[in-house]
Each structure stands twice: as structure tokens, then as C-alpha cells.
Design an enzyme around this catalytic site. Structure first.
Site, PDB file in Angstrom:
ATOM      1  N   ASP A  34       0.957  -0.989   0.245  1.00 35.63           N
ATOM      2  CA  ASP A  34      -0.449  -0.143  -0.066  1.00 35.63           C
ATOM      3  C   ASP A  34       0.534   1.552   0.069  1.00 35.63           C
ATOM      4  O   ASP A  34       0.783   1.920  -0.628  1.00 35.63           O
ATOM      5  CB  ASP A  34      -0.582   0.174   1.368  1.00 35.63           C
ATOM      6  CG  ASP A  34      -1.955  -0.938   1.195  1.00 35.63           C
ATOM      7  OD1 ASP A  34      -2.048  -1.986   0.117  1.00 35.63           O
ATOM      8  OD2 ASP A  34      -2.580  -1.040   2.595  1.00 35.63           O
ATOM      9  N   GLU A  36       4.141   1.928  -1.196  1.00 32.25           N
ATOM     10  CA  GLU A  36       4.487   2.446  -2.449  1.00 32.25           C
ATOM     11  C   GLU A  36       3.383   2.853  -3.419  1.00 32.25           C
ATOM     12  O   GLU A  36       3.678   3.268  -4.308  1.00 32.25           O
ATOM     13  CB  GLU A  36       5.127   0.665  -2.920  1.00 32.25           C
ATOM     14  CG  GLU A  36       6.534  -0.050  -2.125  1.00 32.25           C
ATOM     15  CD  GLU A  36       6.913  -1.748  -2.936  1.00 32.25           C
ATOM     16  OE1 GLU A  36       8.154  -1.328  -3.575  1.00 32.25           O
ATOM     17  OE2 GLU A  36       6.050  -1.776  -2.687  1.00 32.25           O
ATOM     18  N   GLU A 113     -29.424 -13.763 -14.630  1.00 31.04           N
ATOM     19  CA  GLU A 113     -28.196 -13.114 -14.136  1.00 31.04           C
ATOM     20  C   GLU A 113     -28.890 -12.955 -12.119  1.00 31.04           C
ATOM     21  O   GLU A 113     -30.077 -12.834 -13.138  1.00 31.04           O
ATOM     22  CB  GLU A 113     -28.105 -11.616 -14.944  1.00 31.04           C
ATOM     23  CG  GLU A 113     -27.195 -12.084 -15.565  1.00 31.04           C
ATOM     24  CD  GLU A 113     -27.076 -10.216 -16.331  1.00 31.04           C
ATOM     25  OE1 GLU A 113     -27.401  -9.247 -15.887  1.00 31.04           O
ATOM     26  OE2 GLU A 113     -26.772 -10.358 -17.697  1.00 31.04           O
ATOM     27  N   LYS A 115     -30.406 -10.680  -9.512  1.00 29.59           N
ATOM     28  CA  LYS A 115     -30.412  -8.914  -9.702  1.00 29.59           C
ATOM     29  C   LYS A 115     -29.772  -8.678  -8.147  1.00 29.59           C
ATOM     30  O   LYS A 115     -30.075  -9.038  -7.047  1.00 29.59           O
ATOM     31  CB  LYS A 115     -32.264  -9.208  -9.285  1.00 29.59           C
ATOM     32  CG  LYS A 115     -33.008  -7.910  -9.501  1.00 29.59           C
ATOM     33  CD  LYS A 115     -34.030  -7.414  -9.667  1.00 29.59           C
ATOM     34  CE  LYS A 115     -34.853  -6.561  -9.956  1.00 29.59           C
ATOM     35  NZ  LYS A 115     -34.170  -5.148  -8.947  1.00 29.59           N
ATOM     36  N   ASP A 117     -28.878  -5.321  -5.585  1.00 32.57           N
ATOM     37  CA  ASP A 117     -29.601  -4.775  -5.167  1.00 32.57           C
ATOM     38  C   ASP A 117     -29.063  -3.282  -4.873  1.00 32.57           C
ATOM     39  O   ASP A 117     -28.175  -2.886  -3.910  1.00 32.57           O
ATOM     40  CB  ASP A 117     -30.604  -5.525  -3.241  1.00 32.57           C
ATOM     41  CG  ASP A 117     -31.271  -4.219  -3.371  1.00 32.57           C
ATOM     42  OD1 ASP A 117     -31.756  -3.306  -4.042  1.00 32.57           O
ATOM     43  OD2 ASP A 117     -32.301  -4.778  -2.132  1.00 32.57           O
ATOM     44  N   GLU A 173     -24.619  -1.355 -12.387  1.00 32.09           N
ATOM     45  CA  GLU A 173     -26.040  -1.838 -10.865  1.00 32.09           C
ATOM     46  C   GLU A 173     -24.731  -1.059  -9.884  1.00 32.09           C
ATOM     47  O   GLU A 173     -24.002  -1.891 -10.231  1.00 32.09           O
ATOM     48  CB  GLU A 173     -26.405  -2.795 -10.193  1.00 32.09           C
ATOM     49  CG  GLU A 173     -26.861  -2.544  -8.924  1.00 32.09           C
ATOM     50  CD  GLU A 173     -28.707  -2.277  -9.690  1.00 32.09           C
ATOM     51  OE1 GLU A 173     -29.296  -1.855 -10.864  1.00 32.09           O
ATOM     52  OE2 GLU A 173     -29.718  -2.387  -8.847  1.00 32.09           O
ATOM     53  N   TYR A 235     -24.281  -5.059 -16.130  1.00 29.04           N
ATOM     54  CA  TYR A 235     -25.266  -6.185 -17.116  1.00 29.04           C
ATOM     55  C   TYR A 235     -25.708  -5.409 -18.409  1.00 29.04           C
ATOM     56  O   TYR A 235     -27.302  -6.220 -18.485  1.00 29.04           O
ATOM     57  CB  TYR A 235     -26.191  -6.415 -16.247  1.00 29.04           C
ATOM     58  CG  TYR A 235     -26.884  -5.015 -15.708  1.00 29.04           C
ATOM     59  CD1 TYR A 235     -27.655  -4.451 -16.446  1.00 29.04           C
ATOM     60  CD2 TYR A 235     -26.940  -5.317 -14.109  1.00 29.04           C
ATOM     61  CE1 TYR A 235     -28.579  -3.392 -15.812  1.00 29.04           C
ATOM     62  CE2 TYR A 235     -27.764  -4.024 -13.822  1.00 29.04           C
ATOM     63  CZ  TYR A 235     -28.342  -3.063 -14.137  1.00 29.04           C
ATOM     64  OH  TYR A 235     -28.684  -2.236 -13.897  1.00 29.04           O
ATOM     65  N   LYS A 322     -38.501 -12.231  -8.055  1.00 28.51           N
ATOM     66  CA  LYS A 322     -38.131 -12.155  -6.825  1.00 28.51           C
ATOM     67  C   LYS A 322     -38.320 -13.356  -5.929  1.00 28.51           C
ATOM     68  O   LYS A 322     -38.597 -14.411  -5.467  1.00 28.51           O
ATOM     69  CB  LYS A 322     -38.832 -10.788  -6.062  1.00 28.51           C
ATOM     70  CG  LYS A 322     -39.304  -9.724  -6.991  1.00 28.51           C
ATOM     71  CD  LYS A 322     -37.988  -8.592  -7.151  1.00 28.51           C
ATOM     72  CE  LYS A 322     -38.022  -7.489  -7.247  1.00 28.51           C
ATOM     73  NZ  LYS A 322     -38.166  -6.800  -5.474  1.00 28.51           N
ATOM     74  N   CYS A 417     -53.619   5.289  25.640  1.00 32.08           N
ATOM     75  CA  CYS A 417     -52.379   6.202  25.110  1.00 32.08           C
ATOM     76  C   CYS A 417     -51.248   4.899  26.560  1.00 32.08           C
ATOM     77  O   CYS A 417     -51.598   4.827  27.262  1.00 32.08           O
ATOM     78  CB  CYS A 417     -52.025   7.284  25.713  1.00 32.08           C
ATOM     79  SG  CYS A 417     -50.932   7.378  25.185  1.00 32.08           S
ATOM     80  N   CYS A 420     -49.527   8.162  28.351  1.00 33.43           N
ATOM     81  CA  CYS A 420     -50.277   9.164  29.408  1.00 33.43           C
ATOM     82  C   CYS A 420     -52.289   8.602  29.669  1.00 33.43           C
ATOM     83  O   CYS A 420     -52.797   9.567  30.021  1.00 33.43           O
ATOM     84  CB  CYS A 420     -50.931  10.406  28.458  1.00 33.43           C
ATOM     85  SG  CYS A 420     -52.256  10.141  27.338  1.00 33.43           S
ATOM     86  N   CYS A 435     -53.526   9.691  20.085  1.00 38.06           N
ATOM     87  CA  CYS A 435     -53.309   9.855  21.638  1.00 38.06           C
ATOM     88  C   CYS A 435     -53.257  11.046  21.193  1.00 38.06           C
ATOM     89  O   CYS A 435     -52.588  12.153  20.654  1.00 38.06           O
ATOM     90  CB  CYS A 435     -52.548   9.380  22.151  1.00 38.06           C
ATOM     91  SG  CYS A 435     -52.638  10.726  23.887  1.00 38.06           S
ATOM     92  N   CYS A 441     -48.177  14.720  26.689  1.00 38.67           N
ATOM     93  CA  CYS A 441     -48.246  13.030  26.453  1.00 38.67           C
ATOM     94  C   CYS A 441     -46.620  12.886  26.878  1.00 38.67           C
ATOM     95  O   CYS A 441     -46.539  13.742  25.291  1.00 38.67           O
ATOM     96  CB  CYS A 441     -49.210  12.364  25.603  1.00 38.67           C
ATOM     97  SG  CYS A 441     -48.761  10.637  25.474  1.00 38.67           S
TER      98      CYS A 441
HETATM   99  S1  IVH Z   1     -31.417  -5.560 -16.717  1.00 43.63           S
HETATM  100  C1  IVH Z   1     -34.436  -3.052 -18.591  1.00 43.63           C
HETATM  101  N1  IVH Z   1     -29.674  -6.901 -14.790  1.00 43.63           N
HETATM  102  O1  IVH Z   1     -32.948  -3.662 -11.547  1.00 43.63           O
HETATM  103  C2  IVH Z   1     -33.674  -3.270 -17.508  1.00 43.63           C
HETATM  104  N2  IVH Z   1     -31.345  -5.241 -14.388  1.00 43.63           N
HETATM  105  O2  IVH Z   1     -36.122  -4.080 -11.902  1.00 43.63           O
HETATM  106  C3  IVH Z   1     -32.815  -3.829 -17.935  1.00 43.63           C
HETATM  107  N3  IVH Z   1     -30.597  -4.755 -11.684  1.00 43.63           N
HETATM  108  O3  IVH Z   1     -33.410  -0.885 -12.510  1.00 43.63           O
HETATM  109  C4  IVH Z   1     -32.179  -3.760 -16.540  1.00 43.63           C
HETATM  110  N4  IVH Z   1     -29.210  -6.054 -11.624  1.00 43.63           N
HETATM  111  O4  IVH Z   1     -31.449  -1.427 -11.673  1.00 43.63           O
HETATM  112  C5  IVH Z   1     -31.102  -6.086 -14.883  1.00 43.63           C
HETATM  113  N5  IVH Z   1     -28.395  -8.184 -13.220  1.00 43.63           N
HETATM  114  C6  IVH Z   1     -29.592  -7.096 -13.660  1.00 43.63           C
HETATM  115  C7  IVH Z   1     -29.503  -6.780 -12.862  1.00 43.63           C
HETATM  116  C8  IVH Z   1     -30.640  -5.286 -12.274  1.00 43.63           C
HETATM  117  C9  IVH Z   1     -30.321  -5.076 -10.276  1.00 43.63           C
HETATM  118  C10 IVH Z   1     -32.080  -3.483 -11.420  1.00 43.63           C
HETATM  119  C11 IVH Z   1     -31.630  -2.257 -12.594  1.00 43.63           C
HETATM  120  C12 IVH Z   1     -33.131  -1.837 -12.748  1.00 43.63           C
HETATM  121  C13 IVH Z   1     -34.266  -3.306 -12.272  1.00 43.63           C
HETATM  122  C14 IVH Z   1     -35.315  -3.149 -12.907  1.00 43.63           C
END
Ligand code: IVH
Length: 681
Positions: A34, A36, A113, A115, A117, A173, A235, A322, A417, A420, A435, A441
Site C-alpha cells: 500500500d 509503495e 443473472e 438481480k 440490489d 448496478e 449487465y 423475486k 395511550c 399518558c 392519542c 403526553c
Molecule cells: S437488466 C430494462 N440486469 O433492476 C432494464 N437489471 O427493476 C434492464 N438490476 O433498474 C435491466 N440487477 O437497476 C438488469 N442483472 C441485472 C440487474 C438489474 C439489478 C436492476 C436495475 C434495474 C432494475 C429493474
């Protein structure tokens, strides 16, 4: 050193540091220490300061930030950033698959893929160089947050390889790794311990990595963003001149160019393959360093994607699946009730401690009486607890099979409540019980005061919630108006208060008197009057007296004010105690008229009348908003960009370079904050 030599050294250092960066952040190996690494970077920054014209477009010095962005310009997306429709079970996916086959036949594959968050981002590259990073915004236009994006080490500032298309866009993302998020909250808790000792207000604990990422990306100071260790998975690839025909090929190409691609994606021949991949990751995803909430299933071939097209909101060729939120089962021990500052009473489930998504849960929200009724809870029940996006988990159901005992005690909503003991009142058609004893209160009183002094309201940060409790207990204050009549001797009654803390407290209170009308209005804590509504009301009516005397019908006429808000505002000013409180606050010198129009209202001329200002940078003695308020109060105008019409620029530290150049070109006077104070004197 000759310019030629400097150029060579800058070029060498740039590519060396970029190489080590990539090794570290993408391949997780480090070939140098680190120390260097820091030395190399230091040397580069030094040379770039001496020879700014030689700084390369992919200079790693951009990674440490330093740019201050006051307002992120809004930019239109070249291609809209759509969202995904959601699915929750096998049947939903089977329907999606059927719809596709009906439209394009059977000749296609899927890519699955995870998703991620986090926060969606669009990155624009020109001739291989990162030019712009834009947030999703409303899907059609977002904010240009380039300086902050450049601090994310795994996003290439320049792509690898020789033959690069002249323009392309990458979508992905941005996220905060779980460990970084947890560490940040540990630091906040540590800081809060210190603050508590100093009698200062505590900082809020961060709710989840996604919101923290979103907040971080909108920070004005990119060097703080740089320290937050954000990361990014890409992605999507879009461009006119790409010789790529499928999503899986795009991911491969992105990887070659040096982008961070999550390694486990899968091309599936059919829906069966998709189900298997979803099953495979259901548990495994929890061990990943980042939060994921589902799987994204995309038709792989671009031609098929084109045939399927999009709706206004989302593509027909992709869907999100989901996963069910993480749940735990535990025993419901008791139900207690809490009163908030508005008097709203919320039921809370006290649980036998259980680990959920890595944290121990002891309490969960039951929302309101209707929700308790729906759950049909008995003490000792085995309940399901779920963690959504919020900090507080919720009880989502009961395992009835466990309920064996005969003597069951039903968990009822309270009739009075919890603090009080006044009887509760329920607005017809609303789920919440209130309340109404707001005058005495205790939790309502302390809640109201805490709201009043909070950052977005009067911002009295020299007072913490502990101090408020003590002040109430010692009868130093009974309501927010009393704050402005506190004397030194009153504070001496608080045993832990020393001379310095007394001074700070009084100073903080005094300073808050400068807050503009809209903040004061928000601080009053009128039900349903949040920051935006307070601003709207303040700008429309321009003084509290006009708001007090107006009718519900007139309030509804104000843009964005509905019946519910109008009634609440009207009711608030019909309560004698509230009017008395306002009178005392007025007498203490708080702003109850809109400062912008103070002079118009009174026909008095301000010291800065007809002068226009641009405020840029960070200041020693003022918050930027304070300076703007001061200008407005003295009859001046605040402009957001420099033009011929600008009389002065008040320049703070890290003032925007483009503003400075423009000011020099147009001959606009650049003054310091000290000069500004002199103008006022
Ligand atoms: S493809 C047309 N791939 O999910 C949208 N989205 O609800 C194409 N997200 O706004 C998005 N992982 O922020 C795609 N592997 C993934 C993702 C992904 C997370 C998010 C993205 C998007 C939201 C859609």
C-alpha cells in the site's frame, strides 16, 4: 525536468497505477505494498499539479475525488433506462415463457443473472474513455454524477484493448458491499457514543446498503464518495457500431474491456434450465458480499429482443424473479405500544431473540390495529418475521399448528395511550389510532421537540435527545418555544453540563433563529406537512398569519395540497395552544414570513437590493444554504450559473473551475466570504 520528461513519467505512472488498481480491485491480488502504491499516486498528483495540461483522461488521481459538485446537472438518456416487470413464482415465469414463444417461436435462449440490489447507472464511453456517469432518474433523464462515478475503482476510466467503438453505453448496478455498509454503521455508532457524551444529537443509523449507495452517489464531495468503497457490476451494453448479437456475447466483450461482470451468469436452453439456476442461487446468494433480491431472466439474442420490443415501462424480453424475503420463526412474547410525536400509536411485537439475515431481531412492527386483527395474534404464538428494506422487521404471519395450549391470551390493540393513558381516537377510514393529549403526553412532547431541532428543520445540533429528556425532566422546557427563553442558569441545573456545553447549547439555539420561514413551518410538526409541503405553503402564503387565517377550500387550491393536508393544517391553527406557541416563537425572533419577499412585504430596501450572486464552493463560517438565505433576506438574488447578469461570485474552497473561468471571462467580481460579510456591514 523538461515537459517531455514529465509527459513520459505521467504516462508511465498512469498506466502503472491503473494496472495495480485493476489487479487489486478486479483480480484481488496486490503486487506492491500500500505504501509503495500511495507513493506512486502522490508523485503522479504532484506532477499533474505542476503540469495540469499533461494530465491524462484516465488518470487514476480522479479515483480519490476532490471535486465538489453543487448541483448535478440533469441529462437526457440517449436510450431510456426502463425497469423490469416482476415475477414471484414458477407460474409467473411459465406465463412469461409462453408469451415469448407465442411471439417469436422456440428458437431462442435465455440468460439468467442475479438481480443486484443497488442503484442503476448508465456509463457513456467515447473512444474508450469514460465520459459520463448518469443515474436512472425517471428513466428518461437522470443526474450527471460523473465525478462520483470515477471514484469507483472497478469502473474503468479507459477500456482495455486497441479496437474500440467510438461510442457506447454500459448499464449496470452500483452497490455497497455488505461489509462496507456494516463497518459504516459501526463507525456511526462509535461517533454517536461520543456525541452522547458531548450532549450532541446522534446521527441516524443507515437503513440498508441500497439507500446508502443512493445517498453516497448524490454526495457533493467526491472525496467522501471515494472513501465509501462502492463497487459496480455491469449487465448491459448499448451502441450503434457494435458487432455483437447476443447478451451473453456482450457480457464477454465487457469483461475483455475490463468491466466488472458477475461471473456466475448462465445461458439456458429452456425454462427448466432457468428454474434450476434460480434454485441453485436461492441459498447461495446469501453468502455473496453484496445484497441480491432476485434473478433477472433475459432473452439472449438481440434479434429476438428487437422482435419482442418493450412497453412504456419495461422490455417484453426480460423479467425479474423475486426471491421470497428472508423469514425467521420465533415466539411472540408480548405486544407493547409506542407513541410518536404526532400522537400516532404503533403496536410493537416483542420477540424471543432470533437471527435474521445476520442480525438479532428482538422487536418487530405490527403497524396498526387492522394489521393486528389480520394476523390474529395470541401471546406465545410462533410468528414469522420478515426483513424488508427497512431497519425494523415486520411480523408477517402465525404458525397456527404450534398453537396448542388451552388458555390463550389474545393480543388486543390498546384502548388508551401507553404513556399518558388518555383514551385513543381513530379517524374514520384511517388505520391509525391517535392519542389526542398532545399538550402533556410525554413521548409526544419530546418527539415534537426532537423533530423541531432536527437537521432538516431548525438544525439545532448542539442539543441531543438525551439533553431534551433531561430538560423536560428538570422542567427547563415544556415545549419548543421554551427553548428560546432558556437562560444560562437553567442549563446549570443539568449536572453533566460544563461551561462550554452551556455556551454551545445557547449559541445553537440563537443561531437557529436565522432559519427561513419554510423551515420553521416544517419544524412546527403539523401532521402531513413534510419539507416539500412546508415549502409550498410558505411560498404560496408568504406569512404564517395568512396561513392561519385561510380556509380549507383556499388551502386545497394550492398546487399539490389535497384535502387531507388542508384539513390537518386548518385544524392545527384552530388549537389555542398552537397559536400561543407561535406567538412566543415570533416574539423570540423566529422567521414567520418568507425572507425572499420580506422587503416586498414591508416595502423596505435590503442591503443587497438588485444585486445578484452566485455562491460556489465550501465555506468556513457558513453552510451554502445559509449564505443564500442571507442574500435573499437582504433583498439580493441568488443565481445558479454565472452570466452577464451576475454581480458577484462568493467563492469558497473548491469553487467550480468552470464558474471561475466564466467569471474571469465576463469580468464578474469574485469575492470571499469575508468580503461578503463586509458588504453586509
Ligand atoms: S437488466 C430494462 N440486469 O433492476 C432494464 N437489471 O427493476 C434492464 N438490476 O433498474 C435491466 N440487477 O437497476 C438488469 N442483472 C441485472 C440487474 C438489474 C439489478 C436492476 C436495475 C434495474 C432494475 C429493474
Amino acid at each position: 525536468m523538461s515537459t517531455k520528461e514529465a509527459k513520459k513519467e505521467i504516462t508511465d505512472l498512469t498506466s502503472k497505477i491503473n494496472y495495480y488498481n485493476e489487479q487489486y480491485y478486479m483480480n484481488h491480488t496486490s503486487e506492491i505494498s500500500d505504501y509503495e502504491f500511495d507513493k506512486l499516486l502522490e508523485r503522479l498528483i504532484q506532477l499533474e499539479e505542476e503540469y495540469p495540461e499533461l494530465k491524462l483522461e484516465d488518470s487514476p488521481s480522479q479515483r480519490v475525488g476532490g471535486t465538489i459538485t453543487k448541483e448535478f446537472p440533469s441529462v437526457k438518456h440517449d436510450y431510456p433506462m426502463l425497469s423490469l416487470s416482476n415475477s414471484y413464482d414458477k407460474e409467473d415465469l411459465e406465463e412469461f415463457d409462453k408469451r415469448i414463444k407465442k411471439n417469436i417461436g422456440n428458437e431462442f435462449t435465455y440468460v439468467c443473472e442475479l438481480k443486484f440490489d443497488g442503484v442503476a447507472i448508465s456509463l457513456k464511453y467515447e473512444n474508450g474513455i469514460l465520459k459520463q456517469g448518469i443515474t436512472r432518474g425517471d428513466g428518461y433523464q437522470g443526474d450527471d454524477i460523473t465525478a462520483n462515478i470515477k471514484t469507483i475503482r472497478s469502473i474503468p476510466l479507459k477500456i482495455k484493448g486497441e479496437h474500440t467503438p467510438s461510442r457506447f453505453e454500459v448499464r449496470g448496478e452500483v452497490f455497497m458491499p455488505k461489509s462496507v455498509f456494516e463497518q459504516l454503521n459501526i463507525e456511526i455508532s462509535e461517533e454517536n457514543k461520543k456525541r452522547e457524551l458531548d450532549g450532541k444529537k446522534s446521527l441516524p443509523i443507515l437503513a440498508n446498503p441500497r439507500n446508502t449507495t443512493s445517498g453516497t452517489l448524490k454526495m457533493q464531495n467526491s472525496s467522501i464518495v471515494s472513501k465509501r468503497k462502492l463497487d459496480c457490476y455491469l449487465y448491459g451494453l448499448i451502441g450503434e457500431e457494435l458487432e455483437i448479437h447476443s447478451h451473453s456475447k456482450a457480457l464477454e466483450q465487457l469483461k475483455i474491456w475490463g468491466f466488472n461482470i458477475f461471473p456466475s451468469y448462465k445461458v439456458c436452453e429452456n425454462l427448466q434450465g432457468v428454474f434450476e439456476f434460480i434454485g441453485e442461487w436461492e441459498e447461495k446468494r446469501k453468502t455473496l458480499p453484496l445484497e441480491t433480491d432476485g434473478m433477472v431472466i433475459k432473452v439472449n439474442e438481440y434479434e429476438s429482443q428487437q422482435l419482442l420490443g418493450t412497453t412504456a415501462k419495461s422490455p417484453r424480453w426480460a423479467i425479474a424473479y423475486k426471491y421470497k424475503a428472508e423469514t425467521a420463526k420465533t415466539i411472540l412474547e408480548t405486544v407493547t405500544f409506542q407513541v410518536g410525536r404526532t400522537g400516532a400509536v404503533t403496536p410493537v411485537a416483542n420477540l424471543k431473540p432470533v437471527v435474521l439475515s445476520g442480525t438479532t431481531v428482538k422487536r418487530a412492527s405490527l403497524h396498526n390495529a387492522n394489521e393486528m386483527e389480520r394476523l390474529d395474534l395470541y401471546l406465545g404464538d410462533k410468528v414469522y418475521v420478515e426483513k424488508g428494506g427497512e431497519i425494523i422487521p415486520k411480523v408477517t404471519g402465525v404458525d397456527i399448528s404450534y398453537r396448542k395450549e388451552k388458555k390463550l391470551i389474545k393480543a388486543h390493540f390498546t384502548e388508551s395511550c401507553p404513556s399518558c393513558h388518555s383514551p385513543l381516537f381513530k379517524v374514520p377510514d384511517e388505520a391509525v389510532h391517535y392519542c389526542l393529549n398532545s399538550a402533556s403526553c410525554k413521548p409526544q412532547i419530546s418527539g415534537k421537540i426532537e423533530h423541531f431541532i432536527s437537521r432538516k428543520a431548525m438544525n439545532i445540533d448542539s442539543i441531543g435527545s438525551e439533553t431534551i429528556k433531561e430538560m423536560l425532566e428538570l422542567d427547563i422546557i415544556k415545549n419548543v418555544a421554551d427553548l428560546y427563553y432558556i437562560k444560562k442558569e437553567d442549563l446549570e441545573k443539568i449536572s453533566r453540563f460544563k461551561k462550554k456545553s452551556i455556551e454551545n447549547t445557547l449559541l445553537g439555539i440563537e443561531k437557529s433563529k436565522e432559519k427561513p420561514f419554510e423551515k420553521v413551518l416544517f419544524a412546527l410538526g403539523i401532521r402531513f406537512v413534510g419539507e416539500t409541503v412546508a415549502e409550498k405553503l410558505a411560498h404560496h402564503y408568504k406569512s404564517i398569519d395568512k396561513i392561519i387565517s385561510t380556509s380549507i377550500e383556499d388551502l386545497i387550491e394550492v398546487r399539490d395540497i389535497g384535502k387531507r393536508i388542508a384539513e390537518s393544517v386548518h385544524d392545527f391553527f384552530r388549537v389555542t395552544e398552537n397559536i400561543e406557541l407561535i406567538e412566543r416563537l415570533k416574539n423570540a425572533g423566529l422567521n414567520f414570513t418568507l425572507s425572499e419577499s420580506l422587503y416586498e412585504l414591508n416595502g423596505v430596501e435590503g442591503k443587497l437590493k438588485e444585486k445578484s450572486f452566485v455562491v460556489s464552493g465550501v465555506f468556513e463560517n457558513f453552510e451554502r444554504e445559509e449564505l443564500k438565505d442571507l442574500i435573499k433576506r437582504e433583498g439580493g438574488k441568488v443565481l445558479s450559473s454565472v452570466s452577464k447578469k451576475t454581480d458577484f461570485i462568493i467563492a469558497g474552497e473548491n469553487m467550480g473551475e468552470s464558474k471561475r473561468t466564466k467569471a474571469l471571462q465576463l469580468g464578474v467580481e469574485i469575492i470571499s466570504e469575508k468580503d461578503f460579510v463586509k458588504l453586509l456591514d
